[in-house]
Scaffold this active site. Structure first.
Site, PDB file in Angstrom:
ATOM      1  N   TYR A   1       0.940  -1.152  -0.058  1.00 31.19           N
ATOM      2  CA  TYR A   1       0.060  -0.016  -0.209  1.00 31.19           C
ATOM      3  C   TYR A   1       0.948   1.308  -0.053  1.00 31.19           C
ATOM      4  CZ  TYR A   1      -3.503   3.099   1.837  1.00 31.19           C
ATOM      5  OH  TYR A   1      -4.462   4.369   2.135  1.00 31.19           O
TER       6      TYR A   1
ATOM      7  N   LYS B   1      -1.543  -1.516  -3.952  1.00 31.69           N
ATOM      8  CA  LYS B   1      -2.596  -0.522  -3.867  1.00 31.69           C
ATOM      9  C   LYS B   1      -1.918   0.834  -3.987  1.00 31.69           C
ATOM     10  CE  LYS B   1      -5.989   1.796  -0.793  1.00 31.69           C
ATOM     11  NZ  LYS B   1      -6.617   2.153   0.454  1.00 31.69           N
TER      12      LYS B   1
END
Length: 298
Positions: A137, A166
């Site tokens: 992320y 992400k």
């Protein structure tokens, strides 16, 4: 392991509070609503879930509720399990795995600003500690640290269960460059404003804030794009423009929780300091935009 395992339309769940505590009944109800409206996975205790102000016990409880609520459905649980201390991130990852999560989302360590080598070793330790999928992320606007394209690719190639990233840097060029150098990478949009650009450039899913409110629309947008029906995907993306914009008029998750409260989806508009309710001006703006969408309560 099949790295193409947790993709599609995913919701970064809010964490509802009531009288200062996690509202567990509302939390389960919100997850059921996601299941009923075409979402592929839910993401408990991430940024939108106010993980930074949850106790470890509350963090674990939210994961347990998500797993139990999704049991017997096709909806997967991608549990937030990040920390700026590697040993703590490993512990959270192990808990998520042991309690039935399908995968984990692990944010780039914040505040202590590790080097790229430090980031590599951090994520490698996490990946080696569990045998479930790990999604990196990258959100430098919050963490003060950005994981480079080279480091992401090295982790993807060296760690069997790291399947993608992400991306919430807002840098479309970086996303395109990442897929150009490693097309097997599962690129997931982490910003609603750029869901369509990422999906139309090879992304394989979204982790959405807006889908807390409009799961059916985010699901439709995502699946049209994955089916390469970009005309319909773009149409939905355009329809979502105003709501996506207003839901980030203040720090996430302040606007989305306000919208959920206005829609009658949560009983209490509560945050934990230092987060607080939106300004009166922004509250009114959120309310005005809500009236334009067919959402319960309006």
């Amino acid at each position: 392991m099949d790295k193409n395992i947790i993709i599609g339309a995913m919701t970064a769940l809010i964490t509802p509070f009531k009288n200062g505590k996690v509202d567990e009944q509302s939390y389960a109800r919100l997850i059921k609503r996601q299941i009923e409206n075409g979402i592929d996975a839910v993401v408990p205790v991430g940024t939108t879930g106010e993980s930074a102000t949850l106790t470890h016990e509350e963090h674990r409880t939210c994961i347990e509720i998500a797993v139990e609520t999704c049991k017997g459905t096709k909806v997967k649980v991608l549990a937030g399990a990040g920390s700026n201390a590697t040993h703590e991130a490993v512990g959270l990852a192990k808990f998520a795995k042991e309690h039935g999560a399908d995968g984990i989302l692990s944010v780039v360590p914040y505040y202590n600003k590790p080097t790229q080598q430090g980031l590599y070793e951090h994520y490698k330790a996490i990946a080696q500690s569990v045998d479930i999928p790990v999604l990196l992320y990258n959100v430098p606007g919050r963490t003060g640290c950005e994981i480079s394209t080279d480091t992401i690719i090295k982790l993807f190639r060296d760690c069997e269960n790291i399947y993608g990233v992400k991306e919430a840097s807002g840098n479309i060029d970086k996303c395109v460059d990442l897929l150009a150098h490693e097309p097997r990478m599962m690129l997931i949009s982490g910003e609603d404003a750029i869901n369509y650009p990422i999906l139309s450039n090879g992304g394989k899913g979204v982790i959405s804030v807006t889908s807390n409110l409009l799961p059916d629309m985010i699901s439709a947008l995502t699946h049209f794009a994955l089916d390469e029906n970009y005309k319909e995907a773009k149409k939905i993306n355009d329809e979502l423009y105003n709501i996506n914009k207003i839901l980030f008029c203040e720090s996430n998750p302040i606007p989305i929780k306000t919208a959920m409260y206005l829609a009658g989806l949560i009983e209490s508009l509560e945050f934990r300091l230092p987060l607080c309710s939106p300004s009166k001006e922004n509250f009114a703006k959120i309310e005005e935009v809500m009236k334009k969408y067919k959402i319960k309560g309006f």
